[in-house]
Design an enzyme around this catalytic site. Structure first.
Site, PDB file in Angstrom:
ATOM      1  N   ASN A 214       0.848  -1.189   0.000  1.00  0.00           N
ATOM      2  CA  ASN A 214       0.000   0.000   0.000  1.00  0.00           C
ATOM      3  C   ASN A 214       0.887   1.245   0.000  1.00  0.00           C
ATOM      4  O   ASN A 214       2.106   1.138   0.047  1.00  0.00           O
ATOM      5  CB  ASN A 214      -0.963  -0.026   1.189  1.00  0.00           C
ATOM      6  CG  ASN A 214      -0.218  -0.060   2.499  1.00  0.00           C
ATOM      7  OD1 ASN A 214       0.447   0.901   2.871  1.00  0.00           O
ATOM      8  ND2 ASN A 214      -0.294  -1.191   3.198  1.00  0.00           N
ATOM      9  N   ARG A 215       0.276   2.405  -0.047  1.00  0.00           N
ATOM     10  CA  ARG A 215       1.033   3.634  -0.290  1.00  0.00           C
ATOM     11  C   ARG A 215       1.439   4.368   0.990  1.00  0.00           C
ATOM     12  O   ARG A 215       1.847   5.518   0.928  1.00  0.00           O
ATOM     13  CB  ARG A 215       0.194   4.565  -1.177  1.00  0.00           C
ATOM     14  CG  ARG A 215      -0.055   3.962  -2.547  1.00  0.00           C
ATOM     15  CD  ARG A 215      -0.984   4.820  -3.360  1.00  0.00           C
ATOM     16  NE  ARG A 215      -0.472   6.170  -3.512  1.00  0.00           N
ATOM     17  CZ  ARG A 215      -1.199   7.200  -3.898  1.00  0.00           C
ATOM     18  NH1 ARG A 215      -2.479   7.032  -4.157  1.00  0.00           N
ATOM     19  NH2 ARG A 215      -0.663   8.388  -4.020  1.00  0.00           N
TER      20      ARG A 215
END
Ligand code: CTP
Length: 405
Positions: A214-215
């Site tokens: 994920n970011r």
């Protein structure tokens, strides 16, 4: 009857020799305009950047760098003894080293040794100097002794360099000074506490070269760790794939996957007063890990990726508190119905506080700034306006401290 004169807090502004010395003029202006009596103590090299006449005119006090001036007043003892706060901005690597080791070869270092009031350092230097183990250890020593060392900002440095090491914004240093002055001689409010913070985003490997991730950058978690350390806590930071240097004075445990993150949290939690789950944890992981790289096959559709659920760490530690009175904090990034979803999530997870962010363009992931609402299980709602991630971190710790009693 004469009205008693309001006592103006006495602040010593130490200025060491860095190009950012000019920004200390803005800090000095903010301090004097808000009613502080400020005495500027520059080092000899600071005067190469901003001259004594400027400091003297802006502060309304004489300025000297050596212990030999005005000897009849013994200024090297008096200035430190009489201060309510000493703030050094900019604090160079050299000044931090001298302060950590108790050297006293000019008026500023003598003042630091005689001061019995809180001390705030606002460092500014090149990234390499800030990251050098010698500086890390000096910062850790100063923090252990109760000094507040504000993390430098990231951005353009002298010349063409960019990176971490810029003097924090004068407005931010001013706010830190105000907070420390309001606290007075009391110990920092997280002294003697152990806090566990998770940061970053987990990666769930698919094969030796690929993962589901994920970011999350980890910046918010690191801001929480740094601010807790500055407030006196022993901090365990569990970092998932952040690639950032370890904050000074913090124990860092590196992890990769959600399962490893869970193990590290459960290991650190038993003696923790607070656990803050700022990490973005993958809810699912691939059911199988391919030990060789998954190859495309000519003329064939790819195999579907089968996922299985990861443990919900926040729900687990909230349900089985390792210690009575432990405060558990979660984070939630939402795109729609932010507050309503936040309330539902707070109940579902069973934590005491949930920091709800709205995710959108330029918001939250990787950004330097953030805004949020902190929901309490007691129905409280605290809005944190758009600002540095440090400011949100400070609010979270304020709310945790209140719950720790
Ligand atoms: N969290 C956790 N373990 C997981 C998933 C999330 O501990 N397996 C924690 C995160 O660290 C965060 C909080 O739970 O503090 C909320 O994370 P979020 O991803 O928003 O919650 P989810 O349970 O994944 O909810 P949903 O996907 O339904 O929005």
């Amino acid at each position: 009857m004469d009205k008693p004169k309001a006592v103006r807090p006495k602040v010593v502004l130490g200025v060491s020799g860095g190009i950012a010395a000019y920004k200390a003029c803005e800090l000095l202006r903010r301090l004097t305009e808000s009613g502080h009596d400020v005495r500027v103590v520059p080092t000899e090299s600071a005067l190469h950047f901003v001259g004594a006449a400027t400091w003297s005119a802006l502060s309304g006090h004489p300025v000297s760098t050596e212990v030999w001036s005005d000897v009849h007043e013994v200024p090297h003892v008096r200035i430190g003894q009489g201060a309510d706060l000493v703030v050094v901005a900019p604090a160079t690597a050299d000044l931090l080293a001298k302060a950590a080791h108790g050297l006293a070869d000019d008026l500023l270092t003598n003042t630091l040794l005689t001061a019995r009031c809180p001390v705030v350092f606002a460092p500014a230097m090149h990234t390499e100097m800030w990251e050098h183990p010698a500086t890390r250890e000096n910062v850790a020593t100063l923090r252990r002794r109760g000094a507040v060392v504000i993390e430098p900002a990231v951005g353009r440095l002298t010349g063409v360099d960019t990176g971490k090491g810029r003097l924090p914004d004068p407005a931010e240093i001013f706010e830190a000074c105000r907070r420390v002055l309001a606290r007075g001689a009391a110990e920092p409010d997280l002294t003697g506490r152990h806090v566990v913070v998770s940061a970053g985003g987990t990666r769930e490997p698919l094969d030796p070269v690929r993962f589901l991730g994920n970011r999350s950058s980890g910046k918010q978690g690191y801001a929480l760790a740094r601010t807790a350390a500055a407030r006196g806590a022993r901090v365990t930071l569990i970092a998932a794939n952040t690639g950032m240097p370890d904050p000074a004075g913090v124990d860092v445990v590196q992890v990769g996957t959600a399962v490893q993150l869970r193990e590290a949290v459960l290991k650190a939690a038993p003696d923790a007063d607070a656990v803050v789950m700022a990490a973005a944890v993958a809810d699912f992981r691939p059911a199988a890990y391919a030990s060789g790289k998954i190859k495309k096959k000519d003329g064939q559709e790819p195999d579907p990726i089968v996922l299985v659920r990861n443990p919900d760490i926040l729900a687990e530690i909230s349900a089985d508190r390792a210690r009575a009175g432990q405060v558990v904090v979660g984070f939630a990034a939402e795109t729609d119905d932010v507050l309503a979803n936040g309330r539902t999530k707070l109940r579902r997870k069973g934590c005491d506080l949930l920091v709800v962010n709205e995710v959108g363009e330029r918001k939250t992931f990787g950004a330097e700034e953030n805004e949020a609402v902190v929901l309490g299980a007691d129905g409280s709602e605290t809005t944190v306006p758009y600002g540095p991630k440090e400011a949100l971190a400070e609010t979270v710790w304020d709310l945790v401290v209140r719950r720790l009693g």
